[in-house]
Scaffold this motif. Sequence first.
Motif, short mmCIF file in Angstrom:
data_model
loop_
_atom_site.label_atom_id
_atom_site.label_comp_id
_atom_site.label_asym_id
_atom_site.label_seq_id
_atom_site.Cartn_x
_atom_site.Cartn_y
_atom_site.Cartn_z
N GLY A 196 -59.30 -6.08 6.87
CA GLY A 196 -59.26 -6.14 8.16
C GLY A 196 -57.87 -5.69 8.71
O GLY A 196 -57.55 -4.47 8.23
N ARG A 197 -57.36 -6.24 9.64
CA ARG A 197 -55.87 -5.57 10.37
C ARG A 197 -54.87 -6.10 9.21
O ARG A 197 -54.86 -7.46 9.17
N CYS A 198 -53.98 -5.32 8.38
CA CYS A 198 -53.18 -5.70 7.31
C CYS A 198 -51.93 -4.83 7.35
O CYS A 198 -51.83 -3.81 8.35
N LEU A 199 -51.04 -4.88 6.36
CA LEU A 199 -49.87 -4.23 6.45
C LEU A 199 -49.87 -3.42 4.95
O LEU A 199 -49.88 -3.99 3.92
N ARG A 200 -49.79 -2.22 5.21
CA ARG A 200 -49.44 -1.36 3.80
C ARG A 200 -48.13 -1.33 3.43
O ARG A 200 -47.28 -1.09 4.42
N ILE A 201 -47.62 -1.56 2.30
CA ILE A 201 -46.33 -1.70 1.90
C ILE A 201 -46.17 -0.13 1.48
O ILE A 201 -46.72 0.45 0.42
N ASP A 202 -45.16 0.31 2.14
CA ASP A 202 -44.74 1.78 1.92
C ASP A 202 -43.79 1.93 0.76
O ASP A 202 -43.86 2.73 -0.20
N LEU A 324 -38.13 -14.66 5.22
CA LEU A 324 -38.58 -13.35 5.64
C LEU A 324 -40.23 -13.66 5.73
O LEU A 324 -40.87 -13.14 6.51
N PHE A 325 -40.69 -14.47 4.46
CA PHE A 325 -42.11 -14.49 4.52
C PHE A 325 -42.56 -15.60 5.83
O PHE A 325 -43.70 -15.19 6.05
N ILE A 326 -41.66 -16.59 6.17
CA ILE A 326 -41.87 -17.33 7.19
C ILE A 326 -42.04 -16.55 8.52
O ILE A 326 -43.00 -16.73 9.16
N MET A 327 -40.96 -15.71 8.57
CA MET A 327 -40.87 -14.84 9.50
C MET A 327 -41.98 -14.05 10.01
O MET A 327 -42.51 -13.81 10.84
N LEU A 328 -42.32 -13.25 8.76
CA LEU A 328 -43.45 -12.32 8.84
C LEU A 328 -44.72 -12.99 9.16
O LEU A 328 -45.58 -12.59 9.90
N ASP A 329 -45.10 -14.29 8.71
CA ASP A 329 -46.30 -14.91 9.17
C ASP A 329 -46.35 -15.21 10.51
O ASP A 329 -47.26 -14.93 11.11
N GLU A 330 -45.14 -15.69 11.02
CA GLU A 330 -45.10 -15.89 12.38
C GLU A 330 -45.22 -14.57 13.12
O GLU A 330 -45.74 -14.81 14.32
N PHE A 331 -44.69 -13.67 12.75
CA PHE A 331 -44.65 -12.34 13.59
C PHE A 331 -45.98 -11.89 13.58
O PHE A 331 -46.62 -11.67 14.86
N LEU A 332 -46.86 -12.04 12.68
CA LEU A 332 -48.26 -11.62 12.73
C LEU A 332 -49.27 -12.39 13.34
O LEU A 332 -50.15 -11.87 14.23
N ARG A 333 -48.95 -13.65 13.50
CA ARG A 333 -49.62 -14.48 14.29
C ARG A 333 -49.46 -14.71 15.88
O ARG A 333 -50.21 -14.84 16.64
N THR A 334 -48.32 -14.08 16.22
CA THR A 334 -47.81 -14.24 17.56
C THR A 334 -47.73 -12.62 18.30
O THR A 334 -47.74 -12.60 19.43
N ARG A 335 -47.49 -11.73 17.45
CA ARG A 335 -47.13 -10.26 18.21
C ARG A 335 -48.24 -9.39 18.14
O ARG A 335 -48.13 -8.46 19.02
N ALA A 336 -49.11 -9.46 17.30
CA ALA A 336 -50.33 -8.54 17.29
C ALA A 336 -50.07 -7.11 17.17
O ALA A 336 -50.24 -6.42 18.06
N PRO A 337 -49.46 -6.76 15.95
CA PRO A 337 -48.85 -5.28 15.76
C PRO A 337 -50.02 -4.29 15.78
O PRO A 337 -51.15 -4.72 15.44
N GLN A 338 -50.02 -3.14 16.10
CA GLN A 338 -51.19 -2.13 16.15
C GLN A 338 -51.05 -1.02 15.34
O GLN A 338 -50.07 -1.02 14.48
N PRO A 339 -52.14 -0.83 14.85
CA PRO A 339 -52.22 0.22 13.65
C PRO A 339 -51.42 1.45 13.83
O PRO A 339 -51.29 1.86 15.20
N GLY A 340 -50.65 1.89 12.89
CA GLY A 340 -49.71 2.79 13.01
C GLY A 340 -48.42 2.60 12.92
O GLY A 340 -47.34 3.30 13.01
N GLU A 341 -48.16 1.20 13.58
CA GLU A 341 -46.93 0.92 13.87
C GLU A 341 -46.02 0.59 12.51
O GLU A 341 -46.62 -0.13 11.45
N ARG A 342 -44.65 0.68 12.45
CA ARG A 342 -44.08 0.52 11.07
C ARG A 342 -43.05 -0.53 11.39
O ARG A 342 -42.53 -0.83 12.38
N THR A 361 -46.53 -0.47 7.09
CA THR A 361 -47.06 0.15 8.13
C THR A 361 -48.48 -0.49 8.51
O THR A 361 -49.22 -0.97 7.80
N VAL A 362 -48.77 -1.02 9.65
CA VAL A 362 -50.05 -1.77 9.93
C VAL A 362 -51.22 -0.56 9.93
O VAL A 362 -51.26 0.55 10.31
#
Length: 365
Positions: A196-202, A324-342, A361-362
């Motif tokens: 689905g929509r996820c994060l590539r680790i660069d 950071l893991f808690i922060m990243l989880d809440e960020f993904l649940r509340t901010r809906a980052p778009q494909p291509g965003e870093r 990268t989203v």
Amino acid sequence: MSVYVTRSGHHLPGPAVDNERIEEVLGRVNGKPSRLKARILKANGIRRRHYAIDAEHRTTIGNAEMAARAGERCLAAAGLGRRDVGLLSVATSQGDLVLPGFGSQVQAALGLGDVELHTSHGICSSSMMALKTAFLSLAAGEHRRALVVASELASRLFKASRFEAAGAEPDFDAEFLRWMLSDGAGALLLEGTPRGRCLRIDWIRGYSHADAYPLCMSVGQAPDGRTWQDFATYAEAEAAGALLLRQDVRLLDNIVKLGVDGLLRLIDEGRVAVDEVDHLLCHYSSHHFRGRIAEMLTQAGAMIPEEKWYTNLYERGNTGCASLFIMLDEFLRTRAPQPGERILCMVPESGRFNTAYMQLTVVDA
């Protein structure tokens, strides 16, 4: 081979505790209200946090169990079972036991069978070390999936009885972290294919300065330099203050300078392009440091606009390596980052000054 963060989860124990109730839970040392609490809370800006102990100082949930709950939520979000994970990589500053490793305890609590195991021990940046181990393992093709969990249960060190056992009224270095740290766990699922929509680790990169700087944050060392294991009995070590968590606040400004220096190195190496960063998730431990980071980045001509910064410090507290893991989880649940965003992540650690960085990268599957 690309590696993706496909799901996340976290667990925060008990109800949120506001600033007025901290001493109700942690207790007043020798029955007296703290003279430092208001000053430290004003600087760190934290309004609410969570503790895994109650007002009677009973542990309500262990560190391994918190980690397991975060991991379970992460796997459930992906619709995966316990047999679908090949590697369990975990991090903490202190497990429930001295031995065996924290990873063994978390594996047992999760009920994961037939997995490869890794435990990363340290302070804030240990979560990034655990994450990099999993990242490299998947990139090498050794596993299809890895569960990475970071969990902290600091409140057991902050009970009033701990300070009373050390005798005299606690000094600033010993009391400082009592009003800074709290409890929680976060988990990330890594996979070799996107979901689905996820994060590539660069990339993930860290810079340690333990060779050049003295201890800044530690537990296990008395003010006279002896370690907790050098005393005849553990009771003597506790009475000497060797079991108190200490922060040498005189050294703390180095954490900002070294963190910014590391970012500038990454810019020089071509890993980071400031104008291409869409979101900055920085685990600064106190609001006080946010202004210092912005000031130094501006002076260096590398400022990332503050409207791109995301933090949950003020409502979730400073949960050490889990932050950071808690922060990243809440960020993904509340901010809906778009494909291509870093997304640029930054985790400074003051133990002996180590800073870890990561770029995501989203993407859409």
